[in-house]
Design a protein around this motif. Structure first.
Motif, PDB file in Angstrom:
ATOM      1  N   ASP A   1       0.804  -1.226   0.000  1.00  0.00           N
ATOM      2  CA  ASP A   1       0.000   0.000   0.000  1.00  0.00           C
ATOM      3  C   ASP A   1       0.840   1.280   0.000  1.00  0.00           C
ATOM      4  O   ASP A   1       0.299   2.365  -0.174  1.00  0.00           O
ATOM      5  CB  ASP A   1      -0.937   0.004   1.214  1.00  0.00           C
ATOM      6  CG  ASP A   1      -1.977  -1.107   1.159  1.00  0.00           C
ATOM      7  OD1 ASP A   1      -2.242  -1.643   0.059  1.00  0.00           O
ATOM      8  OD2 ASP A   1      -2.521  -1.459   2.224  1.00  0.00           O
ATOM      9  N   SER A   2       2.144   1.147   0.191  1.00  0.00           N
ATOM     10  CA  SER A   2       3.039   2.303   0.247  1.00  0.00           C
ATOM     11  C   SER A   2       3.610   2.632  -1.135  1.00  0.00           C
ATOM     12  O   SER A   2       3.937   1.732  -1.902  1.00  0.00           O
ATOM     13  CB  SER A   2       4.195   2.010   1.210  1.00  0.00           C
ATOM     14  OG  SER A   2       5.210   2.991   1.094  1.00  0.00           O
ATOM     15  N   HIS A   3       3.795   3.910  -1.409  1.00  0.00           N
ATOM     16  CA  HIS A   3       4.410   4.330  -2.675  1.00  0.00           C
ATOM     17  C   HIS A   3       5.914   4.034  -2.696  1.00  0.00           C
ATOM     18  O   HIS A   3       6.551   4.131  -3.738  1.00  0.00           O
ATOM     19  CB  HIS A   3       4.148   5.819  -2.922  1.00  0.00           C
ATOM     20  CG  HIS A   3       4.905   6.711  -1.983  1.00  0.00           C
ATOM     21  ND1 HIS A   3       4.479   6.969  -0.702  1.00  0.00           N
ATOM     22  CD2 HIS A   3       6.069   7.381  -2.148  1.00  0.00           C
ATOM     23  CE1 HIS A   3       5.350   7.762  -0.109  1.00  0.00           C
ATOM     24  NE2 HIS A   3       6.327   8.036  -0.956  1.00  0.00           N
ATOM     25  N   LEU A   4       6.477   3.635  -1.569  1.00  0.00           N
ATOM     26  CA  LEU A   4       7.917   3.364  -1.482  1.00  0.00           C
ATOM     27  C   LEU A   4       8.309   1.965  -1.964  1.00  0.00           C
ATOM     28  O   LEU A   4       9.492   1.689  -2.153  1.00  0.00           O
ATOM     29  CB  LEU A   4       8.389   3.520  -0.027  1.00  0.00           C
ATOM     30  CG  LEU A   4       8.176   4.882   0.610  1.00  0.00           C
ATOM     31  CD1 LEU A   4       8.514   4.831   2.087  1.00  0.00           C
ATOM     32  CD2 LEU A   4       8.997   5.936  -0.112  1.00  0.00           C
ATOM     33  N   PHE A   5       7.311   1.106  -2.142  1.00  0.00           N
ATOM     34  CA  PHE A   5       7.570  -0.293  -2.478  1.00  0.00           C
ATOM     35  C   PHE A   5       6.714  -0.723  -3.665  1.00  0.00           C
ATOM     36  O   PHE A   5       5.778  -0.020  -4.048  1.00  0.00           O
ATOM     37  CB  PHE A   5       7.252  -1.183  -1.262  1.00  0.00           C
ATOM     38  CG  PHE A   5       8.149  -0.934  -0.086  1.00  0.00           C
ATOM     39  CD1 PHE A   5       9.357  -1.606   0.034  1.00  0.00           C
ATOM     40  CD2 PHE A   5       7.800  -0.021   0.893  1.00  0.00           C
ATOM     41  CE1 PHE A   5      10.197  -1.385   1.113  1.00  0.00           C
ATOM     42  CE2 PHE A   5       8.632   0.214   1.981  1.00  0.00           C
ATOM     43  CZ  PHE A   5       9.842  -0.474   2.088  1.00  0.00           C
TER      44      PHE A   5
END
Length: 194
Positions: free
Chosen positions: A113-117
């Protein structure tokens, strides 16, 4: 006669389209008729779906449900993804408390759910140098019942936690970057952080 075939084909195609897609545009999944004692949490665990998503799909603004009510069950995670996540949980948290198993699965879901992954369970798990069981092959071992149950609970809990994106065993890592992250909770031998 040819016009009848075209009309019949169109009606069948429209009927098929309506059957496979819910009114909100999501792929239609199974439905659940609410029984006495059901809660959104219990239904979420039973089907391995987020309570938040269950509420969204059924246009609920509260946790109130009624006996006899039919709820649409969203289809967010494939059986393959659930099994893969359960195998990761088994390999990463074997011997840890049940809450630790749930928390490991939550970390993966938070990363999705994170934009980092990456934005899929598979891609998060197989992202280079992220999880030791991928490197050493332990990911290929079957998951226990408890790890599978932990995944269903994590899926139901999705989007409601403290946002942990990392976990580590402080005895096994000296990574200063990881240790500098904000600790969200400690469970068993694992520290969870964001």
């Amino acid at each position: 006669m040819k016009l009848k075939k075209v009309i019949l084909s169109s009606v069948l195609a429209l009927g098929t389209f309506t059957f496979f897609f819910a009114p909100n545009g999501n792929a239609a999944g199974p439905s659940h008729v609410v029984q006495r004692g059901d809660t959104l949490w219990k239904i979420g665990i039973k089907y391995g779906v987020s309570v938040n998503e269950l509420k969204r799909v059924n246009q609920k603004t509260s946790d109130i449900i009624y006996v006899g009510e039919t709820l649409n069950i969203p289809q967010n995670v494939t059986a393959y993804e659930k099994d893969l996540l359960a195998r990761l949980v088994e390999a990463e948290a074997k011997g840890e408390p049940y809450a630790g198993k749930v928390a490991v699965a939550v970390v993966v879901l938070n990363r999705v759910d994170s934009h980092l992954f990456p934005n899929s369970i598979r891609d998060v798990i197989y992202q280079k140098n992220q999880f030791t069981p991928v490197k050493n092959g332990a990911i290929n071992q079957p998951a226990s019942y408890e790890s599978k149950k932990a995944v269903d609970e994590a899926l139901a809990f999705r989007g409601q936690g403290s946002g942990s994106l990392y976990f580590y065993n402080p005895v096994k890592t000296s990574n200063t970057w990881l240790r500098a992250k904000t600790v969200t909770v400690k469970i068993g031998n694992h520290v969870f952080a964001k």
